[in-house]
Design a protein around this motif. Structure first.
Motif, PDB file in Angstrom:
ATOM      1  N   VAL A 151     -16.375   1.707  -8.481  1.00 45.36           N
ATOM      2  CA  VAL A 151     -16.420   3.115  -8.064  1.00 45.36           C
ATOM      3  C   VAL A 151     -16.663   3.227  -6.567  1.00 45.36           C
ATOM      4  CG1 VAL A 151     -17.786   5.202  -8.230  1.00 45.36           C
ATOM      5  CG2 VAL A 151     -17.046   4.059 -10.285  1.00 45.36           C
ATOM      6  N   SER A 152     -17.540   2.361  -6.026  1.00 44.88           N
ATOM      7  CA  SER A 152     -17.784   2.466  -4.584  1.00 44.88           C
ATOM      8  C   SER A 152     -16.567   2.003  -3.794  1.00 44.88           C
ATOM      9  CB  SER A 152     -19.021   1.670  -4.189  1.00 44.88           C
ATOM     10  OG  SER A 152     -18.839   0.328  -4.491  1.00 44.88           O
ATOM     11  N   ALA A 153     -15.849   0.995  -4.308  1.00 45.73           N
ATOM     12  CA  ALA A 153     -14.635   0.569  -3.606  1.00 45.73           C
ATOM     13  C   ALA A 153     -13.603   1.685  -3.611  1.00 45.73           C
ATOM     14  CB  ALA A 153     -14.066  -0.689  -4.272  1.00 45.73           C
ATOM     15  N   LEU A 154     -13.470   2.343  -4.751  1.00 51.94           N
ATOM     16  CA  LEU A 154     -12.520   3.444  -4.858  1.00 51.94           C
ATOM     17  C   LEU A 154     -12.875   4.571  -3.904  1.00 51.94           C
ATOM     18  CD1 LEU A 154     -10.303   4.876  -6.727  1.00 51.94           C
ATOM     19  CD2 LEU A 154     -12.252   6.007  -7.693  1.00 51.94           C
ATOM     20  N   THR A 155     -14.165   4.927  -3.895  1.00 50.21           N
ATOM     21  CA  THR A 155     -14.593   6.039  -3.032  1.00 50.21           C
ATOM     22  C   THR A 155     -14.326   5.722  -1.573  1.00 50.21           C
ATOM     23  OG1 THR A 155     -16.383   6.228  -4.610  1.00 50.21           O
ATOM     24  CG2 THR A 155     -16.467   7.658  -2.698  1.00 50.21           C
ATOM     25  N   LYS A 156     -14.684   4.512  -1.164  1.00 45.91           N
ATOM     26  CA  LYS A 156     -14.450   4.155   0.232  1.00 45.91           C
ATOM     27  C   LYS A 156     -12.979   4.201   0.560  1.00 45.91           C
ATOM     28  CE  LYS A 156     -18.127   1.009   0.508  1.00 45.91           C
ATOM     29  NZ  LYS A 156     -18.407  -0.412   0.435  1.00 45.91           N
ATOM     30  N   HIS A 157     -12.168   3.685  -0.352  1.00 46.34           N
ATOM     31  CA  HIS A 157     -10.737   3.605  -0.101  1.00 46.34           C
ATOM     32  C   HIS A 157     -10.118   4.980   0.034  1.00 46.34           C
ATOM     33  CE1 HIS A 157      -6.752   1.882  -0.300  1.00 46.34           C
ATOM     34  NE2 HIS A 157      -6.439   2.707  -1.264  1.00 46.34           N
ATOM     35  N   ILE A 158     -10.588   5.901  -0.797  1.00 45.78           N
ATOM     36  CA  ILE A 158      -9.965   7.219  -0.778  1.00 45.78           C
ATOM     37  C   ILE A 158     -10.506   8.067   0.355  1.00 45.78           C
ATOM     38  CG2 ILE A 158      -9.802   9.377  -2.033  1.00 45.78           C
ATOM     39  CD1 ILE A 158      -9.428   7.951  -4.506  1.00 45.78           C
ATOM     40  N   PHE A 159     -11.803   7.986   0.624  1.00 46.11           N
ATOM     41  CA  PHE A 159     -12.392   8.942   1.546  1.00 46.11           C
ATOM     42  C   PHE A 159     -12.512   8.444   2.964  1.00 46.11           C
ATOM     43  CE2 PHE A 159     -13.221  12.538  -0.932  1.00 46.11           C
ATOM     44  CZ  PHE A 159     -13.217  12.067  -2.225  1.00 46.11           C
ATOM     45  N   GLN A 160     -12.052   7.253   3.242  1.00 45.92           N
ATOM     46  CA  GLN A 160     -12.127   6.783   4.613  1.00 45.92           C
ATOM     47  C   GLN A 160     -11.265   7.596   5.574  1.00 45.92           C
ATOM     48  OE1 GLN A 160     -11.357   2.646   5.040  1.00 45.92           O
ATOM     49  NE2 GLN A 160     -13.016   2.485   6.493  1.00 45.92           N
ATOM     50  N   PRO A 161     -10.005   7.918   5.216  1.00 44.52           N
ATOM     51  CA  PRO A 161      -9.233   8.685   6.186  1.00 44.52           C
ATOM     52  C   PRO A 161      -9.696  10.126   6.351  1.00 44.52           C
ATOM     53  CG  PRO A 161      -7.937   8.248   4.224  1.00 44.52           C
ATOM     54  CD  PRO A 161      -9.191   7.494   4.073  1.00 44.52           C
ATOM     55  N   LEU A 162     -10.478  10.632   5.401  1.00 47.24           N
ATOM     56  CA  LEU A 162     -10.875  12.023   5.511  1.00 47.24           C
ATOM     57  C   LEU A 162     -12.066  12.173   6.438  1.00 47.24           C
ATOM     58  CD1 LEU A 162     -10.643  13.240   1.857  1.00 47.24           C
ATOM     59  CD2 LEU A 162      -9.172  13.817   3.719  1.00 47.24           C
ATOM     60  N   GLY A 163     -12.155  13.347   7.073  1.00 44.37           N
ATOM     61  CA  GLY A 163     -13.298  13.604   7.935  1.00 44.37           C
ATOM     62  C   GLY A 163     -14.509  14.024   7.131  1.00 44.37           C
ATOM     63  N   PRO A 164     -15.566  14.406   7.829  1.00 46.51           N
ATOM     64  CA  PRO A 164     -16.804  14.800   7.136  1.00 46.51           C
ATOM     65  C   PRO A 164     -16.606  15.976   6.203  1.00 46.51           C
ATOM     66  CG  PRO A 164     -17.149  14.685   9.509  1.00 46.51           C
ATOM     67  CD  PRO A 164     -15.715  14.407   9.285  1.00 46.51           C
ATOM     68  N   LEU A 165     -15.708  16.875   6.562  1.00 45.87           N
ATOM     69  CA  LEU A 165     -15.467  18.012   5.669  1.00 45.87           C
ATOM     70  C   LEU A 165     -14.878  17.554   4.343  1.00 45.87           C
ATOM     71  CD1 LEU A 165     -14.068  20.695   8.091  1.00 45.87           C
ATOM     72  CD2 LEU A 165     -16.137  20.827   6.740  1.00 45.87           C
ATOM     73  N   GLY A 166     -14.097  16.484   4.378  1.00 42.75           N
ATOM     74  CA  GLY A 166     -13.490  16.013   3.145  1.00 42.75           C
ATOM     75  C   GLY A 166     -14.454  15.265   2.254  1.00 42.75           C
ATOM     76  N   HIS A 167     -15.534  14.705   2.867  1.00 38.09           N
ATOM     77  CA  HIS A 167     -16.470  13.924   2.067  1.00 38.09           C
ATOM     78  C   HIS A 167     -17.211  14.774   1.065  1.00 38.09           C
ATOM     79  CE1 HIS A 167     -15.473  10.568   4.341  1.00 38.09           C
ATOM     80  NE2 HIS A 167     -16.222  10.771   5.386  1.00 38.09           N
ATOM     81  N   LYS A 168     -17.208  16.077   1.276  1.00 35.90           N
ATOM     82  CA  LYS A 168     -17.871  16.937   0.300  1.00 35.90           C
ATOM     83  C   LYS A 168     -17.217  16.869  -1.061  1.00 35.90           C
ATOM     84  CE  LYS A 168     -18.967  20.453   3.638  1.00 35.90           C
ATOM     85  NZ  LYS A 168     -18.611  21.807   4.016  1.00 35.90           N
ATOM     86  N   TRP A 169     -15.945  16.476  -1.069  1.00 36.04           N
ATOM     87  CA  TRP A 169     -15.195  16.473  -2.322  1.00 36.04           C
ATOM     88  C   TRP A 169     -15.348  15.164  -3.077  1.00 36.04           C
ATOM     89  CZ3 TRP A 169     -11.155  20.044  -3.894  1.00 36.04           C
ATOM     90  CH2 TRP A 169     -11.138  21.200  -3.113  1.00 36.04           C
ATOM     91  N   ALA A 170     -16.183  14.257  -2.537  1.00 39.06           N
ATOM     92  CA  ALA A 170     -16.217  12.905  -3.120  1.00 39.06           C
ATOM     93  C   ALA A 170     -16.611  12.930  -4.586  1.00 39.06           C
ATOM     94  CB  ALA A 170     -17.176  12.031  -2.331  1.00 39.06           C
ATOM     95  N   LEU A 171     -17.704  13.631  -4.892  1.00 38.71           N
ATOM     96  CA  LEU A 171     -18.174  13.647  -6.277  1.00 38.71           C
ATOM     97  C   LEU A 171     -17.115  14.208  -7.210  1.00 38.71           C
ATOM     98  CD1 LEU A 171     -20.491  13.213  -8.207  1.00 38.71           C
ATOM     99  CD2 LEU A 171     -21.253  15.510  -7.738  1.00 38.71           C
ATOM    100  N   MET A 172     -16.498  15.286  -6.754  1.00 34.53           N
ATOM    101  CA  MET A 172     -15.491  15.937  -7.585  1.00 34.53           C
ATOM    102  C   MET A 172     -14.339  14.999  -7.878  1.00 34.53           C
ATOM    103  SD  MET A 172     -14.138  18.384  -9.059  1.00 34.53           S
ATOM    104  CE  MET A 172     -13.869  20.077  -8.877  1.00 34.53           C
ATOM    105  N   PHE A 173     -13.829  14.365  -6.829  1.00 33.91           N
ATOM    106  CA  PHE A 173     -12.641  13.542  -7.017  1.00 33.91           C
ATOM    107  C   PHE A 173     -12.917  12.287  -7.804  1.00 33.91           C
ATOM    108  CE2 PHE A 173     -10.017  16.320  -5.299  1.00 33.91           C
ATOM    109  CZ  PHE A 173      -9.670  16.272  -3.974  1.00 33.91           C
ATOM    110  N   VAL A 174     -14.043  11.648  -7.520  1.00 30.71           N
ATOM    111  CA  VAL A 174     -14.304  10.404  -8.233  1.00 30.71           C
ATOM    112  C   VAL A 174     -14.595  10.668  -9.698  1.00 30.71           C
ATOM    113  CG1 VAL A 174     -15.801   8.412  -8.358  1.00 30.71           C
ATOM    114  CG2 VAL A 174     -15.056   9.242  -6.169  1.00 30.71           C
ATOM    115  N   SER A 175     -15.320  11.747  -9.970  1.00 37.15           N
ATOM    116  CA  SER A 175     -15.566  12.043 -11.384  1.00 37.15           C
ATOM    117  C   SER A 175     -14.275  12.465 -12.076  1.00 37.15           C
ATOM    118  CB  SER A 175     -16.631  13.121 -11.534  1.00 37.15           C
ATOM    119  OG  SER A 175     -16.272  14.252 -10.814  1.00 37.15           O
ATOM    120  N   LEU A 176     -13.418  13.172 -11.368  1.00 34.35           N
ATOM    121  CA  LEU A 176     -12.119  13.514 -11.947  1.00 34.35           C
ATOM    122  C   LEU A 176     -11.320  12.265 -12.269  1.00 34.35           C
ATOM    123  CD1 LEU A 176     -10.048  15.793 -12.523  1.00 34.35           C
ATOM    124  CD2 LEU A 176      -9.231  15.469 -10.221  1.00 34.35           C
TER     125      LEU A 176
END
Lengths: 227, 89
Positions: A51-76
């Motif tokens: 899960v942490s590898a996935l989160t890093k992989h997906i949210f690295q290109p996004l800025g701080p505003l996008g990191h707010k969506w991390a919980l939503m996307f990973v749980s989805l």
């Protein structure tokens, strides 16, 4: 009573309670969250790492505003991947084959990305409708085309997931029926059984459908907020 | 050995005497919160016993999945019985 191939996608009921209710609860049962331990056991460590590898992989290109969506996307992602993979077991029901589920997941999330883009910077959000460097003659056509392509995104997301899974399940049913009927003629059975096995492996690329789902969702968010 | 007297509703199932079973069943907490906590307790106990051990193998999850398959079969039996080779439906 006519039996069609599509009857497997009706949600069977027992005492008026549909099986889809249990099928939707099953990811909850399988992903236990233990918060009281410092070092976790095997299964939980594997889950944590992936899960942490996935989160890093997906949210690295996004800025701080996008990191707010991390919980939503990973749980989805975990929800969808569990639903899809569990649907491959015999006799189980896959809720994601119902367009009602996929569309109800796709539409609000896509709409949220669009609205956030318009709220934060409406000029830039509208500017996405016209790629840079288009010849002036093509501008009206391209704006219409880009608007349509943005509008059709939720439907595309929903139908992509639904159609992939439905097609996979249908094919499995078809091929297994064929194998069953051809047991009297042995060589055909062997070849068809091999094809069925190969198809099941292919169907575990349903897991990749989830990847596609979250990636596309993310790309929309990315484009609208940060580019 | 004289234990402290414990109210019937709070005893574990294995410690309830047969005569007290009706009382025990009647006094359990059947509110939505109660039912949710019943499932949660059961799941936590199952997890801690079979899956959350240091060298957990595939057995813990396999049992859960097998149970899930059985439940799905039972649930969709009405729907499935038409699939068999029958002379008269």
């Amino acid at each position: 009573m006519t039996m069609t191939l599509f009857d497997q996608f009706l949600s069977p009921t027992l005492f008026k309670m549909p099986l889809i209710a249990i099928a939707l609860v099953s990811p909850w049962l399988l992903h236990h969250v233990v918060t009281t331990r410092f070092s976790s056991e095997r299964l939980l460590s594997v889950k944590k790492v992936s899960v942490s590898a996935l989160t890093k992989h997906i949210f690295q290109p996004l800025g701080p505003l996008g990191h707010k969506w991390a919980l939503m996307f990973v749980s989805l992602f975990m929800f969808l991947i569990t639903l899809n993979v569990l649907g491959l077991l015999p006799y189980t029901f896959t809720p994601t084959t119902q367009l009602s589920l996929t569309f109800s997941l796709a539409l609000p999330l896509w709409l949220a990305t669009v609205l956030i883009g318009f709220r934060l910077d409406p000029t830039r959000a509208l500017a996405h409708m016209l790629p840079q460097g288009t010849p002036p003659l093509l501008i009206p056509v391209l704006i219409i085309i880009e608007t349509i392509s943005v509008m059709i995104r939720p439907l595309a997301l929903a139908v992509r997931l639904m159609a992939n899974l439905t097609a996979g399940h249908l094919l499995i049913h078809l091929i297994s029926t064929g194998v069953f009927l051809l047991t009297s003629m042995m060589p055909m059975t062997a070849i068809l059984a091999l094809a069925l096995l190969g198809l099941l492996t292919l169907l575990e690329i349903a897991v990749a459908v989830i990847q596609a789902y979250v990636f596309v969702l993310l790309l929309s968010l990315y484009l609208l907020e940060n580019v | 050995m004289a234990d402290r007297p414990v109210p019937v509703a709070e005893k574990r199932l294995m410690e309830v005497k047969l005569g007290e079973l009706g009382t025990w069943l009647g006094r359990r907490d059947y509110s939505p919160n109660g039912i949710v906590s019943m499932f949660r307790r059961a799941h936590t106990r199952y997890y801690n016993k079979y899956i959350g051990v240091k060298k957990g193998g595939i057995g813990g999850i396999a049992m859960l999945l097998a149970g899930y398959v059985v439940i799905s079969y039972v649930w969709s039996y009405d729907h499935l019985k038409h699939d068999r080779w029958r002379k008269h439906h």
